[in-house]
Design an enzyme around this catalytic site. Sequence first.
Site, PDB file in Angstrom:
ATOM      1  N   ARG A  75      78.384  44.063   8.800  1.00  0.00           N
ATOM      2  CA  ARG A  75      77.252  43.929   9.845  1.00  0.00           C
ATOM      3  C   ARG A  75      76.067  43.309   9.207  1.00  0.00           C
ATOM      4  O   ARG A  75      74.976  42.647   9.844  1.00  0.00           O
ATOM      5  CB  ARG A  75      76.844  45.082  10.666  1.00  0.00           C
ATOM      6  CG  ARG A  75      76.138  44.836  11.984  1.00  0.00           C
ATOM      7  CD  ARG A  75      75.805  46.078  12.812  1.00  0.00           C
ATOM      8  NE  ARG A  75      74.691  46.906  12.218  1.00  0.00           N
ATOM      9  CZ  ARG A  75      74.745  48.076  11.733  1.00  0.00           C
ATOM     10  NH1 ARG A  75      75.904  48.893  11.887  1.00  0.00           N
ATOM     11  NH2 ARG A  75      73.878  48.821  11.079  1.00  0.00           N
ATOM     12  N   TYR A 122      65.908  24.947  27.428  1.00  0.00           N
ATOM     13  CA  TYR A 122      67.164  25.579  27.559  1.00  0.00           C
ATOM     14  C   TYR A 122      67.135  26.798  28.740  1.00  0.00           C
ATOM     15  O   TYR A 122      66.171  27.565  28.523  1.00  0.00           O
ATOM     16  CB  TYR A 122      68.003  26.127  26.413  1.00  0.00           C
ATOM     17  CG  TYR A 122      69.230  26.996  26.620  1.00  0.00           C
ATOM     18  CD1 TYR A 122      70.140  26.663  27.343  1.00  0.00           C
ATOM     19  CD2 TYR A 122      69.234  28.137  25.973  1.00  0.00           C
ATOM     20  CE1 TYR A 122      71.065  27.338  27.579  1.00  0.00           C
ATOM     21  CE2 TYR A 122      70.167  28.901  26.242  1.00  0.00           C
ATOM     22  CZ  TYR A 122      71.239  28.420  26.855  1.00  0.00           C
ATOM     23  OH  TYR A 122      72.450  29.101  27.228  1.00  0.00           O
ATOM     24  N   ASP A 125      63.691  24.669  18.213  1.00  0.00           N
ATOM     25  CA  ASP A 125      64.974  24.476  18.624  1.00  0.00           C
ATOM     26  C   ASP A 125      65.494  23.264  18.146  1.00  0.00           C
ATOM     27  O   ASP A 125      65.120  22.399  18.902  1.00  0.00           O
ATOM     28  CB  ASP A 125      65.287  24.857  20.165  1.00  0.00           C
ATOM     29  CG  ASP A 125      66.745  25.020  20.340  1.00  0.00           C
ATOM     30  OD1 ASP A 125      67.385  24.426  19.521  1.00  0.00           O
ATOM     31  OD2 ASP A 125      67.044  25.466  21.428  1.00  0.00           O
ATOM     32  N   LYS A 142      77.048  24.119  19.260  1.00  0.00           N
ATOM     33  CA  LYS A 142      76.995  22.828  19.579  1.00  0.00           C
ATOM     34  C   LYS A 142      77.453  22.008  18.551  1.00  0.00           C
ATOM     35  O   LYS A 142      78.545  21.894  17.825  1.00  0.00           O
ATOM     36  CB  LYS A 142      75.812  22.454  20.094  1.00  0.00           C
ATOM     37  CG  LYS A 142      75.242  23.674  21.321  1.00  0.00           C
ATOM     38  CD  LYS A 142      76.162  23.581  22.383  1.00  0.00           C
ATOM     39  CE  LYS A 142      75.595  24.534  23.495  1.00  0.00           C
ATOM     40  NZ  LYS A 142      75.170  25.975  23.249  1.00  0.00           N
TER      41      LYS A 142
END
Length: 382
Positions: free
Chosen positions: A50, A102, A175, A200
């Site tokens: 983790r 977004y 971004d 993406k």
Amino acid sequence: MSHYVADTTLAQGYCDEHDPTGAVVPPIHLATTFLRPPEGYSPTGWSYSRYGYPGLEMPEATLKVLEGAADCRLFSSGMSAMTAVVMALQPGDHCVFPIDMYHGLRTWLKGFSTHWGIRFDHVDMTDLDKVRQAVIPGVTRLVWAETPSNPHWQIYDLAALAEIAHKAGARLVVDNTVATPILARPLAFGADIVVHSATKYLNGHSDVLAGAALTATVDDFWGRVLFNRDYHGGILGQFQAALLMRGMRTLHLRVARACESAMALAEALKDHPSVNAVFYPGLPTHPGHALATRQMAGGFGGMLSIIVAGGAEEAERIMTRTKIWKPATSLGGVESLIERREAVEGPNSHVDPGLLRLSAGVEATRDLIDDLFAALDAKNGN
């Protein structure tokens, strides 16, 4: 960064020449826990997956080089990376976000800010005076930019935004999902943090959910971002990390092809009688074209949007007639996608009902143009 360095870095994929197996492809490490001595500290640096594992090193190191960052961390999704950054704020902090952005993050912000005590404003970031008016010196902690912005592909002046943010005591977060580090490197313009939906373009095959955050400076704020990843469980899985690295090795080739097709599509569509508007920063008529020319290198991205005459009903009919363009949400994959954006964003969308968002893939450019024109012309009964 020169195209030579970027292209070679990606193609080589940071292959470990010291791997005793001699493998030219990084191995997949499936272990979730690692041996520790009695005192608890592991000399290898690995303890529990983790917090990290060997398979993350190569994709994170590759991205760090591409963006020119001091550090990079991969997350389980783009939303996980973005929210980890915002959640590093303190109650009472203020943020400035763009209007065109977004919608998933916009939706999350509304709920999060209420419970966390974070204040935020949405402004038109093409108007720098409005950004200056929105920031509150000593209170604003983040200025968030997404450029080219989704879904109108606006271009924001990163150097100017960085100056405004820093003067107010805030960080600029960018971004960079749509531009990718192939076309733009926000940290070079003064940004403090860069985020990606690696689902993406970075992965590029529509088979991995992933996110990334990178920083120009390793400081206390970045430490809180990493804490959020580690203790909210937002780390990328082992198989996903391997697939992401595989996809990144052709990033430069896919982005170049997508840019080529998007530019050709924009040029072809701007004069079509059934198209009321084309949004693409590569067009000289785009309000941000000159800035994009200075701020981006090697192309203007693979995303464009059009507003079709006839509104939502006609836009949906066009989508049913395309054969190559697939009606689906996402972007940056090898396949070309089309969607009516307002329907995806929902009732609070600020998008024109007739806006179709297009993600150009790597199919033959001529085929993409012909397929879309056939759908447009069929609408008119031609």
